[in-house]
Design a protein around this motif. Structure first.
Motif, PDB file in Angstrom:
ATOM      1  N   VAL A  49       5.729  -3.628   1.647  1.00 41.07           N
ATOM      2  CA  VAL A  49       4.255  -3.872   2.114  1.00 41.07           C
ATOM      3  C   VAL A  49       5.675  -5.180   3.133  1.00 41.07           C
ATOM      4  N   ARG A  50       6.137  -6.233   2.579  1.00 40.42           N
ATOM      5  CA  ARG A  50       7.482  -7.190   2.546  1.00 40.42           C
ATOM      6  C   ARG A  50       8.026  -6.581   3.956  1.00 40.42           C
ATOM      7  N   ILE A  51       8.659  -5.136   4.019  1.00 43.46           N
ATOM      8  CA  ILE A  51       9.508  -5.106   5.123  1.00 43.46           C
ATOM      9  C   ILE A  51       8.486  -5.048   5.881  1.00 43.46           C
ATOM     10  N   LEU A  52       7.078  -3.774   6.205  1.00 46.31           N
ATOM     11  CA  LEU A  52       6.937  -3.728   6.585  1.00 46.31           C
ATOM     12  C   LEU A  52       5.519  -4.819   7.782  1.00 46.31           C
ATOM     13  N   LYS A  53       5.602  -5.710   7.319  1.00 39.64           N
ATOM     14  CA  LYS A  53       5.221  -7.144   7.865  1.00 39.64           C
ATOM     15  C   LYS A  53       6.871  -8.007   9.039  1.00 39.64           C
ATOM     16  N   LYS A  54       7.848  -7.737   7.870  1.00 39.12           N
ATOM     17  CA  LYS A  54       9.056  -8.336   8.557  1.00 39.12           C
ATOM     18  C   LYS A  54       9.029  -6.707   9.828  1.00 39.12           C
ATOM     19  N   LEU A  55       8.840  -6.508   9.356  1.00 36.35           N
ATOM     20  CA  LEU A  55       9.034  -4.925  10.951  1.00 36.35           C
ATOM     21  C   LEU A  55       8.366  -5.437  11.819  1.00 36.35           C
ATOM     22  N   GLU A  56       6.939  -5.509  11.381  1.00 36.87           N
ATOM     23  CA  GLU A  56       5.755  -5.859  12.234  1.00 36.87           C
ATOM     24  C   GLU A  56       5.826  -6.904  13.917  1.00 36.87           C
ATOM     25  N   LYS A  57       6.489  -8.109  13.316  1.00 32.94           N
ATOM     26  CA  LYS A  57       7.053  -8.971  14.356  1.00 32.94           C
ATOM     27  C   LYS A  57       7.941  -8.497  15.421  1.00 32.94           C
ATOM     28  N   LYS A  58       9.192  -7.604  14.783  1.00 35.69           N
ATOM     29  CA  LYS A  58       9.947  -7.228  15.585  1.00 35.69           C
ATOM     30  C   LYS A  58       9.499  -6.347  16.691  1.00 35.69           C
ATOM     31  N   PHE A  59       8.608  -5.589  15.932  1.00 34.81           N
ATOM     32  CA  PHE A  59       7.810  -4.337  17.355  1.00 34.81           C
ATOM     33  C   PHE A  59       6.837  -4.683  17.755  1.00 34.81           C
ATOM     34  N   PHE A  60       6.343  -6.637  17.758  1.00 31.02           N
ATOM     35  CA  PHE A  60       4.653  -6.692  18.020  1.00 31.02           C
ATOM     36  C   PHE A  60       3.719  -5.622  18.137  1.00 31.02           C
ATOM     37  N   ARG A  61       3.886  -5.319  16.322  1.00 31.91           N
ATOM     38  CA  ARG A  61       2.762  -4.899  16.391  1.00 31.91           C
ATOM     39  C   ARG A  61       2.163  -5.031  14.276  1.00 31.91           C
ATOM     40  N   LYS A  62       1.005  -4.336  14.734  1.00 32.52           N
ATOM     41  CA  LYS A  62       0.196  -4.918  13.503  1.00 32.52           C
ATOM     42  C   LYS A  62      -1.261  -3.843  12.811  1.00 32.52           C
ATOM     43  N   GLY A  63      -0.770  -4.085  11.424  1.00 26.55           N
ATOM     44  CA  GLY A  63      -1.000  -3.557  10.558  1.00 26.55           C
ATOM     45  C   GLY A  63      -0.769  -1.700  10.492  1.00 26.55           C
ATOM     46  N   ILE A  64       0.339  -2.142  10.547  1.00 26.46           N
ATOM     47  CA  ILE A  64       0.990  -0.685   9.418  1.00 26.46           C
ATOM     48  C   ILE A  64       0.946  -0.668   8.477  1.00 26.46           C
ATOM     49  N   GLU A  65       0.289   1.061   8.255  1.00 22.48           N
ATOM     50  CA  GLU A  65       0.575   1.715   6.644  1.00 22.48           C
ATOM     51  C   GLU A  65       1.625   2.386   6.401  1.00 22.48           C
ATOM     52  N   LEU A  66       1.646   2.679   4.573  1.00 23.02           N
ATOM     53  CA  LEU A  66       1.883   3.820   4.643  1.00 23.02           C
ATOM     54  C   LEU A  66       0.951   4.739   3.910  1.00 23.02           C
ATOM     55  N   SER A  67       1.546   6.537   3.920  1.00 21.59           N
ATOM     56  CA  SER A  67       0.720   7.448   3.962  1.00 21.59           C
ATOM     57  C   SER A  67       0.341   7.120   2.002  1.00 21.59           C
ATOM     58  N   PHE A  68       0.544   7.829   1.352  1.00 22.71           N
ATOM     59  CA  PHE A  68       0.155   8.227  -0.418  1.00 22.71           C
ATOM     60  C   PHE A  68       1.358   8.641  -0.230  1.00 22.71           C
ATOM     61  N   GLU A  69       1.257  10.005   0.308  1.00 23.54           N
ATOM     62  CA  GLU A  69       2.484  10.813   0.158  1.00 23.54           C
ATOM     63  C   GLU A  69       3.839  10.272   0.622  1.00 23.54           C
ATOM     64  N   VAL A  70       3.562   8.733   1.513  1.00 25.01           N
ATOM     65  CA  VAL A  70       5.170   9.019   1.869  1.00 25.01           C
ATOM     66  C   VAL A  70       5.881   7.956   0.244  1.00 25.01           C
ATOM     67  N   ILE A  71       4.199   6.763  -0.152  1.00 23.71           N
ATOM     68  CA  ILE A  71       4.464   6.126  -1.457  1.00 23.71           C
ATOM     69  C   ILE A  71       5.248   6.913  -2.055  1.00 23.71           C
ATOM     70  N   GLU A  72       4.447   7.903  -1.933  1.00 26.62           N
ATOM     71  CA  GLU A  72       4.800   8.950  -4.045  1.00 26.62           C
ATOM     72  C   GLU A  72       6.480   9.178  -3.050  1.00 26.62           C
ATOM     73  N   LYS A  73       6.749   9.783  -2.449  1.00 25.73           N
ATOM     74  CA  LYS A  73       7.595   9.686  -1.578  1.00 25.73           C
ATOM     75  C   LYS A  73       8.780   8.639  -1.974  1.00 25.73           C
ATOM     76  N   LEU A  74       8.879   8.220  -1.369  1.00 23.35           N
ATOM     77  CA  LEU A  74       9.852   6.917  -1.567  1.00 23.35           C
ATOM     78  C   LEU A  74       9.713   6.067  -2.695  1.00 23.35           C
ATOM     79  N   ILE A  75       9.249   6.976  -4.238  1.00 22.92           N
ATOM     80  CA  ILE A  75       9.385   6.081  -4.825  1.00 22.92           C
ATOM     81  C   ILE A  75       9.789   7.120  -5.453  1.00 22.92           C
ATOM     82  N   GLN A  76       9.475   8.477  -5.452  1.00 25.90           N
ATOM     83  CA  GLN A  76      10.764   9.427  -5.465  1.00 25.90           C
ATOM     84  C   GLN A  76      12.757   9.687  -5.560  1.00 25.90           C
ATOM     85  N   HIS A  77      12.547   8.554  -4.213  1.00 25.44           N
ATOM     86  CA  HIS A  77      13.590   9.110  -3.618  1.00 25.44           C
ATOM     87  C   HIS A  77      15.491   7.798  -4.448  1.00 25.44           C
TER      88      HIS A  77
END
Length: 472
Positions: free
Chosen positions: A333-361
């Motif tokens: 979440v913290r990294i996404l907040k930082k990257l949102e500024k870099k890419f001029f985006r807002k409200g980027i989220e992770l799907s639950f499948e992605v969160i589970e995959k990130l935890i498994q890696h």
């Protein structure tokens, strides 16, 4: 043969004085004008005849000549407002046989136009100097605090607490950890929380500088110390960091020849410039970091034992990401907040499948790898939610291989999936929403505030939905 001022024809004196850049006035001890040159009178809008023998304050606005002639205190390079412009004034007391008899005053610029011309010539130089001064001061400040160290796992909180506790010490700190675990952020945070926080923080990567340049980079060099040396010499990082903190990243990659020189500086608390003879005292706190096993390097003779013990006063071992996987959702979440500024985006989220995959890696590249994965995903993202298809191929391949290993290899490989029962759309959406909330709570270990952040909804709305679906 030397010719003194008395050899110059007397009728030249006035012309010479008027040709000088200064405008001149002389007063006696009572502040009465005894002499004022024509150029000064022209600037003041008067004449010598009108100005002579008058009180200086009646002729020159904002003057202090009558004060200097009584106090005997000189005033050099002071701002003197005249005719709506700020001039540069110098005022000197005059003595005869040790007795104060008057004062001499000069004004450097004879007209506002001359001042503006001079100002325009040097203004860009002043602005450039101010820019680089600000840049250097900014570069020498710590950029991170302990608030930037994200995670609430027990192992990470223990390390963070230790770092906070020792930050007020003056002792050397050795940060151990794999590449990408955040050793530099820890170093910044320790300095920022120390008594040296307002003083320089200088970071140098020992592995990125060629061996033959490392000594001059650390200790500086004298003018002409070697071919190509900067004229006038150069300060070393130790001298720049004086009274502050010097962060030696990748200390394990420092050559043995440099290790002995570094040890001497740490012991003697002074540096000797390359090509120089005198020593310069320095007061620097050392924070060193490495991903290498220094104890093993000491045993193998690749790292000096005495230097190791000099650095290893306080050792902090930062856990890798795979040993604190419960922190991955918060860090993401913290990294996404930082990257949102870099890419001029807002409200980027992770799907639950992605969160589970990130935890498994297993994250061999730690937080740096996680940041790279999320940045790559944002680059290919169409909507607002990062899905499995947005992840790098190597993570998706791992998912496929994992599925192949867990599924039995029978002739009937295409298993029929259980169809979702046909029901009103409202009930189907409610079922999916409930599952999403439960997945978010699982990812945050029951922390409802963080779960609400992951879902991108407000706290009140989250609590209402939990009550609606009877989620405790």
């Amino acid at each position: 043969m030397y010719l003194g001022f008395d050899k110059i024809p007397y009728n030249w004196h006035e012309q010479i004085i008027n040709l000088l850049s200064e405008r001149i006035v002389i007063v006696d001890c009572e502040g009465i004008i005894l002499y004022i040159n024509e150029a000064y009178c022209e600037f003041l809008g008067t004449t010598v005849e009108k100005a002579i023998h008058r009180p200086v304050q009646d002729v020159i606005e904002n003057t202090r000549m009558h004060i200097v002639s009584k106090t005997g205190q000189k005033e050099v390079a002071t701002i003197h407002p005249i005719n709506g412009s700020d001039m540069i004034a110098n005022r000197y007391p005059l003595y005869e046989n040790g007795e104060l008899v008057g004062a001499l005053g000069t004004v450097t610029f004879r007209s506002p136009e001359e001042w503006q011309m001079y100002k325009s010539k040097i203004q860009h130089l002043v602005e450039e100097l101010k820019y680089y001064k600000t840049k250097v001061e900014k570069d020498l400040k710590s950029k991170y605090s302990f608030n930037d160290l994200i995670g609430d796992s027990a192992t990470f909180l223990a390390v963070k607490k230790l770092a906070e506790r020792i930050s007020g010490s003056q002792s050397s700190v050795l940060l151990m950890g794999e590449s990408g675990t955040g050793k530099e952020i820890f170093a910044h945070a320790i300095h920022n929380n120390s008594m040296r926080s307002s003083l320089p923080f200088v970071a140098i990567n020992c592995s990125s500088i060629p061996e033959h340049l490392l000594e001059s980079e650390l200790f500086g060099y004298e003018d002409g110390a070697f071919t190509g040396a900067k004229k006038g010499g150069k300060k070393g990082q130790f001298e720049i960091a004086n009274n502050g903190t010097l962060f030696l990243d990748e200390i394990g990659d420092m050559p043995l020849s440099m290790q002995s020189k570094l040890l001497r500086v740490l012991q003697e608390k002074e540096v000797q410039l390359v090509g120089g003879q005198k020593s310069i005292p320095v007061d620097v706190r050392i924070i060193a970091a490495t991903h290498r096993d220094l104890e093993k390097m000491v045993e193998e003779g690749n790292f000096r034992q005495d230097l190791y013990y000099r650095l290893n006063v306080i050792k902090i071992e930062i856990p890798p990401l795979r040993k604190r996987k419960e922190d991955i959702p918060l860090i993401s979440v913290r990294i996404l907040k930082k990257l949102e500024k870099k890419f001029f985006r807002k409200g980027i989220e992770l799907s639950f499948e992605v969160i589970e995959k990130l935890i498994q890696h297993s994250w061999p590249g730690n937080i740096r790898e996680l940041e790279n994965v999320l940045e790559r995903s944002i680059n290919v993202l169409d909507g607002q939610t990062i899905q499995m298809a947005d992840l790098p191929l190597y993570l998706r391949d791992q998912m496929t291989k994992s599925n192949e290993l867990t599924q039995p290899n029978t002739s009937n490989q295409i298993a029929e999936s259980t169809p979702i029962p046909v029901q009103p759309l409202k009930e189907t959406l409610a079922l999916v929403e409930k599952q999403a909330i439960q997945n978010a709570l699982n990812a945050t270990k029951g922390d409802k505030l963080e779960a609400a952040k992951l879902l991108g909804i407000g706290k009140t709305s989250f609590y209402e939905k939990c009550k609606l679906y009877d989620i405790k």
